[in-house]
Write an enzyme that holds these catalytic residues in place. Structure first.
Site, PDB file in Angstrom:
ATOM      1  N   LEU A  43       0.838  -1.210   0.000  1.00  0.00           N
ATOM      2  CA  LEU A  43       0.000   0.000   0.000  1.00  0.00           C
ATOM      3  C   LEU A  43       0.868   1.254   0.000  1.00  0.00           C
ATOM      4  O   LEU A  43       0.828   2.066   0.937  1.00  0.00           O
ATOM      5  CB  LEU A  43      -0.995   0.006   1.177  1.00  0.00           C
ATOM      6  N   THR A 106      12.379  -2.088  -4.406  1.00  0.00           N
ATOM      7  CA  THR A 106      11.192  -2.915  -4.694  1.00  0.00           C
ATOM      8  C   THR A 106      11.372  -3.735  -5.970  1.00  0.00           C
ATOM      9  O   THR A 106      11.118  -4.939  -5.992  1.00  0.00           O
ATOM     10  CB  THR A 106       9.943  -2.011  -4.808  1.00  0.00           C
ATOM     11  N   THR A 133       8.015  -5.213 -18.404  1.00  0.00           N
ATOM     12  CA  THR A 133       7.505  -4.127 -19.249  1.00  0.00           C
ATOM     13  C   THR A 133       8.267  -4.059 -20.570  1.00  0.00           C
ATOM     14  O   THR A 133       9.456  -4.397 -20.625  1.00  0.00           O
ATOM     15  CB  THR A 133       7.639  -2.772 -18.517  1.00  0.00           C
ATOM     16  N   ASP A 134       7.582  -3.573 -21.603  1.00  0.00           N
ATOM     17  CA  ASP A 134       8.244  -3.361 -22.904  1.00  0.00           C
ATOM     18  C   ASP A 134       9.307  -2.275 -22.819  1.00  0.00           C
ATOM     19  O   ASP A 134      10.154  -2.166 -23.708  1.00  0.00           O
ATOM     20  CB  ASP A 134       7.200  -2.978 -23.971  1.00  0.00           C
ATOM     21  N   GLU A 135       9.253  -1.459 -21.744  1.00  0.00           N
ATOM     22  CA  GLU A 135      10.194  -0.331 -21.669  1.00  0.00           C
ATOM     23  C   GLU A 135      11.638  -0.790 -21.514  1.00  0.00           C
ATOM     24  O   GLU A 135      12.562  -0.009 -21.698  1.00  0.00           O
ATOM     25  CB  GLU A 135       9.787   0.634 -20.539  1.00  0.00           C
ATOM     26  N   TYR A 158      13.399   3.650 -13.822  1.00  0.00           N
ATOM     27  CA  TYR A 158      12.311   2.663 -13.744  1.00  0.00           C
ATOM     28  C   TYR A 158      12.591   1.478 -14.656  1.00  0.00           C
ATOM     29  O   TYR A 158      12.617   0.321 -14.224  1.00  0.00           O
ATOM     30  CB  TYR A 158      10.969   3.316 -14.133  1.00  0.00           C
ATOM     31  N   LYS A 162      13.503  -2.538 -13.893  1.00  0.00           N
ATOM     32  CA  LYS A 162      12.682  -3.647 -14.390  1.00  0.00           C
ATOM     33  C   LYS A 162      13.541  -4.607 -15.229  1.00  0.00           C
ATOM     34  O   LYS A 162      13.341  -5.816 -15.210  1.00  0.00           O
ATOM     35  CB  LYS A 162      11.510  -3.123 -15.223  1.00  0.00           C
ATOM     36  N   ASN A 188      -0.640   0.138 -20.565  1.00  0.00           N
ATOM     37  CA  ASN A 188      -2.029  -0.202 -20.236  1.00  0.00           C
ATOM     38  C   ASN A 188      -2.823   1.069 -19.925  1.00  0.00           C
ATOM     39  O   ASN A 188      -2.257   2.071 -19.493  1.00  0.00           O
ATOM     40  CB  ASN A 188      -2.086  -1.044 -18.966  1.00  0.00           C
ATOM     41  N   PRO A 213      -0.771  18.690 -19.450  1.00  0.00           N
ATOM     42  CA  PRO A 213       0.645  18.967 -19.735  1.00  0.00           C
ATOM     43  C   PRO A 213       1.249  17.941 -20.707  1.00  0.00           C
ATOM     44  O   PRO A 213       1.657  16.858 -20.308  1.00  0.00           O
ATOM     45  CB  PRO A 213       1.305  18.864 -18.348  1.00  0.00           C
ATOM     46  N   ARG A 222       3.379   5.406 -28.127  1.00  0.00           N
ATOM     47  CA  ARG A 222       3.229   4.286 -27.201  1.00  0.00           C
ATOM     48  C   ARG A 222       2.182   3.350 -27.806  1.00  0.00           C
ATOM     49  O   ARG A 222       1.357   3.782 -28.621  1.00  0.00           O
ATOM     50  CB  ARG A 222       2.744   4.769 -25.812  1.00  0.00           C
ATOM     51  N   PRO A 285      13.620  14.013 -18.837  1.00  0.00           N
ATOM     52  CA  PRO A 285      14.889  13.845 -19.544  1.00  0.00           C
ATOM     53  C   PRO A 285      15.048  12.388 -19.977  1.00  0.00           C
ATOM     54  O   PRO A 285      14.626  11.480 -19.264  1.00  0.00           O
ATOM     55  CB  PRO A 285      15.944  14.231 -18.495  1.00  0.00           C
TER      56      PRO A 285
HETATM   57  P1  NAD Z   1       0.844   0.594  -9.843  1.00  0.00           P
HETATM   58  O1  NAD Z   1       1.900   1.589  -9.488  1.00  0.00           O
HETATM   59  O2  NAD Z   1      -0.543   1.053 -10.128  1.00  0.00           O
HETATM   60  O3  NAD Z   1       0.723  -0.511  -8.694  1.00  0.00           O
HETATM   61  C1  NAD Z   1       1.833  -1.036  -8.050  1.00  0.00           C
HETATM   62  C2  NAD Z   1       1.344  -1.752  -6.786  1.00  0.00           C
HETATM   63  O4  NAD Z   1       2.495  -2.364  -6.148  1.00  0.00           O
HETATM   64  C3  NAD Z   1       0.719  -0.826  -5.759  1.00  0.00           C
HETATM   65  O5  NAD Z   1      -0.456  -1.406  -5.231  1.00  0.00           O
HETATM   66  C4  NAD Z   1       1.771  -0.705  -4.677  1.00  0.00           C
HETATM   67  O6  NAD Z   1       1.235  -0.482  -3.372  1.00  0.00           O
HETATM   68  C5  NAD Z   1       2.445  -2.066  -4.765  1.00  0.00           C
HETATM   69  N1  NAD Z   1       3.824  -2.050  -4.250  1.00  0.00           N
HETATM   70  C6  NAD Z   1       4.804  -1.149  -4.535  1.00  0.00           C
HETATM   71  N2  NAD Z   1       5.912  -1.451  -3.854  1.00  0.00           N
HETATM   72  C7  NAD Z   1       5.641  -2.573  -3.138  1.00  0.00           C
HETATM   73  C8  NAD Z   1       6.401  -3.384  -2.255  1.00  0.00           C
HETATM   74  N3  NAD Z   1       7.661  -3.065  -1.947  1.00  0.00           N
HETATM   75  N4  NAD Z   1       5.819  -4.473  -1.723  1.00  0.00           N
HETATM   76  C9  NAD Z   1       4.522  -4.799  -2.024  1.00  0.00           C
HETATM   77  N5  NAD Z   1       3.759  -4.059  -2.822  1.00  0.00           N
HETATM   78  C10 NAD Z   1       4.319  -2.961  -3.403  1.00  0.00           C
HETATM   79  O7  NAD Z   1       1.446  -0.204 -11.085  1.00  0.00           O
HETATM   80  P2  NAD Z   1       0.710  -0.883 -12.321  1.00  0.00           P
HETATM   81  O8  NAD Z   1       0.564   0.113 -13.397  1.00  0.00           O
HETATM   82  O9  NAD Z   1      -0.463  -1.627 -11.833  1.00  0.00           O
HETATM   83  O10 NAD Z   1       1.847  -1.901 -12.784  1.00  0.00           O
HETATM   84  C11 NAD Z   1       1.896  -3.226 -12.250  1.00  0.00           C
HETATM   85  C12 NAD Z   1       3.064  -3.966 -12.879  1.00  0.00           C
HETATM   86  O11 NAD Z   1       2.907  -3.982 -14.302  1.00  0.00           O
HETATM   87  C13 NAD Z   1       4.415  -3.321 -12.605  1.00  0.00           C
HETATM   88  O12 NAD Z   1       5.346  -4.359 -12.385  1.00  0.00           O
HETATM   89  C14 NAD Z   1       4.739  -2.577 -13.899  1.00  0.00           C
HETATM   90  O13 NAD Z   1       6.132  -2.489 -14.098  1.00  0.00           O
HETATM   91  C15 NAD Z   1       4.084  -3.491 -14.920  1.00  0.00           C
HETATM   92  N6  NAD Z   1       3.640  -2.846 -16.167  1.00  0.00           N
HETATM   93  C16 NAD Z   1       2.823  -1.750 -16.135  1.00  0.00           C
HETATM   94  C17 NAD Z   1       2.363  -1.185 -17.337  1.00  0.00           C
HETATM   95  C18 NAD Z   1       1.435   0.004 -17.329  1.00  0.00           C
HETATM   96  O14 NAD Z   1       1.144   0.535 -18.405  1.00  0.00           O
HETATM   97  N7  NAD Z   1       0.926   0.443 -16.194  1.00  0.00           N
HETATM   98  C19 NAD Z   1       2.771  -1.726 -18.570  1.00  0.00           C
HETATM   99  C20 NAD Z   1       3.605  -2.862 -18.563  1.00  0.00           C
HETATM  100  C21 NAD Z   1       4.023  -3.399 -17.359  1.00  0.00           C
HETATM  101  P1  TYD Z   2       3.218   7.554 -18.879  1.00  0.00           P
HETATM  102  O1  TYD Z   2       1.741   7.478 -18.790  1.00  0.00           O
HETATM  103  O2  TYD Z   2       3.984   8.121 -17.733  1.00  0.00           O
HETATM  104  O3  TYD Z   2       3.714   6.071 -19.232  1.00  0.00           O
HETATM  105  P2  TYD Z   2       5.179   5.561 -19.707  1.00  0.00           P
HETATM  106  O4  TYD Z   2       6.182   6.617 -19.457  1.00  0.00           O
HETATM  107  O5  TYD Z   2       5.382   4.375 -18.839  1.00  0.00           O
HETATM  108  O6  TYD Z   2       5.035   5.230 -21.165  1.00  0.00           O
HETATM  109  O7  TYD Z   2       3.623   8.377 -20.169  1.00  0.00           O
HETATM  110  C1  TYD Z   2       3.144   7.990 -21.448  1.00  0.00           C
HETATM  111  C2  TYD Z   2       3.604   9.040 -22.440  1.00  0.00           C
HETATM  112  O8  TYD Z   2       2.935  10.264 -22.148  1.00  0.00           O
HETATM  113  C3  TYD Z   2       5.103   9.342 -22.371  1.00  0.00           C
HETATM  114  O9  TYD Z   2       5.576   9.583 -23.703  1.00  0.00           O
HETATM  115  C4  TYD Z   2       5.166  10.625 -21.574  1.00  0.00           C
HETATM  116  C5  TYD Z   2       3.861  11.334 -21.914  1.00  0.00           C
HETATM  117  N1  TYD Z   2       3.309  12.172 -20.827  1.00  0.00           N
HETATM  118  C6  TYD Z   2       2.935  13.493 -21.104  1.00  0.00           C
HETATM  119  O10 TYD Z   2       3.064  13.982 -22.247  1.00  0.00           O
HETATM  120  N2  TYD Z   2       2.443  14.237 -20.069  1.00  0.00           N
HETATM  121  C7  TYD Z   2       2.271  13.746 -18.811  1.00  0.00           C
HETATM  122  O11 TYD Z   2       1.830  14.500 -17.902  1.00  0.00           O
HETATM  123  C8  TYD Z   2       2.631  12.391 -18.564  1.00  0.00           C
HETATM  124  C9  TYD Z   2       2.458  11.784 -17.193  1.00  0.00           C
HETATM  125  C10 TYD Z   2       3.139  11.633 -19.597  1.00  0.00           C
END
Ligand code: NAD
Ligand code: TYD
Length: 347
Positions: A43, A106, A133-135, A158, A162, A188, A213, A222, A285
């Site tokens: 949390l 983490t 992640t694809d990143e 980040y 990963k 996602n 912004p 993306r 950056p």
């Molecule tokens: P999120 O930030 O919404 O959720 C992360 C969750 O992990 C939170 O509930 C947080 O409380 C918990 N957490 C953080 N540190 C913790 C710890 N030390 N111990 C236990 N719980 C912990 O992230 P998300 O967007 O749901 O992403 C989930 C996973 O999917 C991540 O591994 C992320 O790298 C991966 N992912 C996300 C996306 C995306 O677009 N969001 C895309 C590809 C992969």
């Molecule tokens: P984000 O949602 O942070 O996901 P990720 O960096 O993991 O792809 O950002 C998606 C794209 O949107 C990225 O090119 C950065 C851009 N972005 C903005 O232009 N403005 C914003 O305020 C944020 C958060 C992201």
């Protein structure tokens, strides 16, 4: 090892109170009436039990507040489970630029703990899905697409953390024959996404008539996948995937979508004016220009394909944020407000 859809599973989900984890838990409980789920989550600011309010009383579900960096607590939570799906992570690129330490703790050390817990099960063979992640592939020039085996060139703390986690999992597969699989998914979007990421930030700001912004000209690309399609993919990997394999997951949006196109579509659906767009620069950056992933392996080997188009998914997501304003208005106060002011005032 369990791979039969008809056999019920007891799952340990790390990070289940976050965006994707909470959607995944809801998907599992809805799809498999016999499955049981333990949600192990620290949390952090991104973890929110409100995301699971509708299922918190389900007797198949149990929540444990815990940190993946706490090996003893994680090991205890894993007693008797058939599989671990490891979502827990620090997940926001911009925050990793401000401060990287929690990301290393983490995402790297926490993942090593999950590996060690799985290893300790030995012959019993807990199935382990590491959500990557694809990143990790970094920028990729058009029209190329990244896939497993390509160079790993992360651009942010980040994605570097990963990538390190992926490497530890792969090393454990090779050295200890760990029954692990890795997924690499593209961006996602959907319900319960924390409004620091572009889609929920821009939807909620637009509803409030606040500026959107848009970084660095908005030309970045993306690939946008609706969260439930990601959940379906992870579930297939969990039940049908091959131990030791890596599955790249992507919507493969066609045509590809720039951040500006995404922003204008959001404004359009909401009936808001483009003048809400605020051009900003310098906030990310090392900003990656384009991510694109080849998902042919999961499509052909596991028969997965996305079911929700970007146009439909965005409409549903916007409706969800319109209908659940109390959720994001609460989330946007407190710690988040301080982060937002500090980050965006630098532009
Ligand atoms: P999120 O930030 O919404 O959720 C992360 C969750 O992990 C939170 O509930 C947080 O409380 C918990 N957490 C953080 N540190 C913790 C710890 N030390 N111990 C236990 N719980 C912990 O992230 P998300 O967007 O749901 O992403 C989930 C996973 O999917 C991540 O591994 C992320 O790298 C991966 N992912 C996300 C996306 C995306 O677009 N969001 C895309 C590809 C992969
Ligand atoms: P984000 O949602 O942070 O996901 P990720 O960096 O993991 O792809 O950002 C998606 C794209 O949107 C990225 O090119 C950065 C851009 N972005 C903005 O232009 N403005 C914003 O305020 C944020 C958060 C992201």
């Amino acid at each position: 090892m369990r791979d039969d859809r008809t056999i019920s599973m007891k799952l340990l989900i790390t990070g289940g109170a976050g965006f994707i984890g909470s959607n995944f838990i809801r998907y599992i409980l809805k799809t498999y009436p016999e499955d049981r789920v333990i949600n192990f989550d620290k949390l952090t600011y991104a973890g929110n039990l409100e995301n699971l309010k509708d299922i918190e009383k389900d007797e198949r579900y149990r929540f444990i507040k815990g940190d993946v960096c706490d090996f003893a607590a994680l090991k205890q939570a894993a007693v008797g489970v058939d599989a671990i799906v490891h979502f827990a992570a620090e997940s926001h690129v911009d925050r990793s630029i401000h401060s990287s330490r929690e990301f290393l703790e983490t995402n790297i050390l926490g993942t090593q703990n999950v590996i060690d817990v799985v290893r300790e099960q030995g012959e019993r063979g807990i199935r382990f899905i590491h959500i990557g992640t694809d990143e990790v592939y970094g920028d990729i020039e058009s029209p190329k697409k990244s896939k497993y085996g390509d160079p790993v060139i992360p651009s942010s703390p980040y994605s570097a953390s990963k990538a390190a986690a992926d490497l530890l999992v792969m090393a454990a597969v090779r050295t200890f024959n760990l029954p692990a699989m890795i997924t690499h998914c593209t961006n996602n979007y959907g319900p319960y996404q924390f409004p620091e990421k572009i889609v929920p930030l821009f939807i909620s700001n637009a509803i409030e008539n606040k500026p959107l912004p848009l970084y660095d000209g908005g030309t970045q690309i993306r690939d946008w996948l609706y969260v439930e399609d990601h959940c379906r993919a992870v579930d297939l990997v969990l039940r049908k995937g091959k131990a030791g394999e890596v599955y790249d997951i992507a919507a493969e949006n066609d045509p590809e979508v720039t951040n500006r196109m995404l922003t204008e579509t959001i404004l359009n659906i909401l009936g808001k004016d483009k003048s809400l767009i605020q051009e900003v620069s310098g906030l990310r950056p090392g900003h990656d220009q384009r991510y694109a992933v080849d998902a042919s392996k999961i499509r052909t080997e596991l028969g997965w394909q996305p079911q929700i188009s970007l146009a439909e998914g965005l409409k549903q997501t916007i409706k969800w944020y319109q209908d659940n304003q109390a959720w994001w208005r609460r989330v946007k106060t407190g710690e988040y407000q301080a982060y937002y002011n500090n980050h965006y005032n630098k532009s």
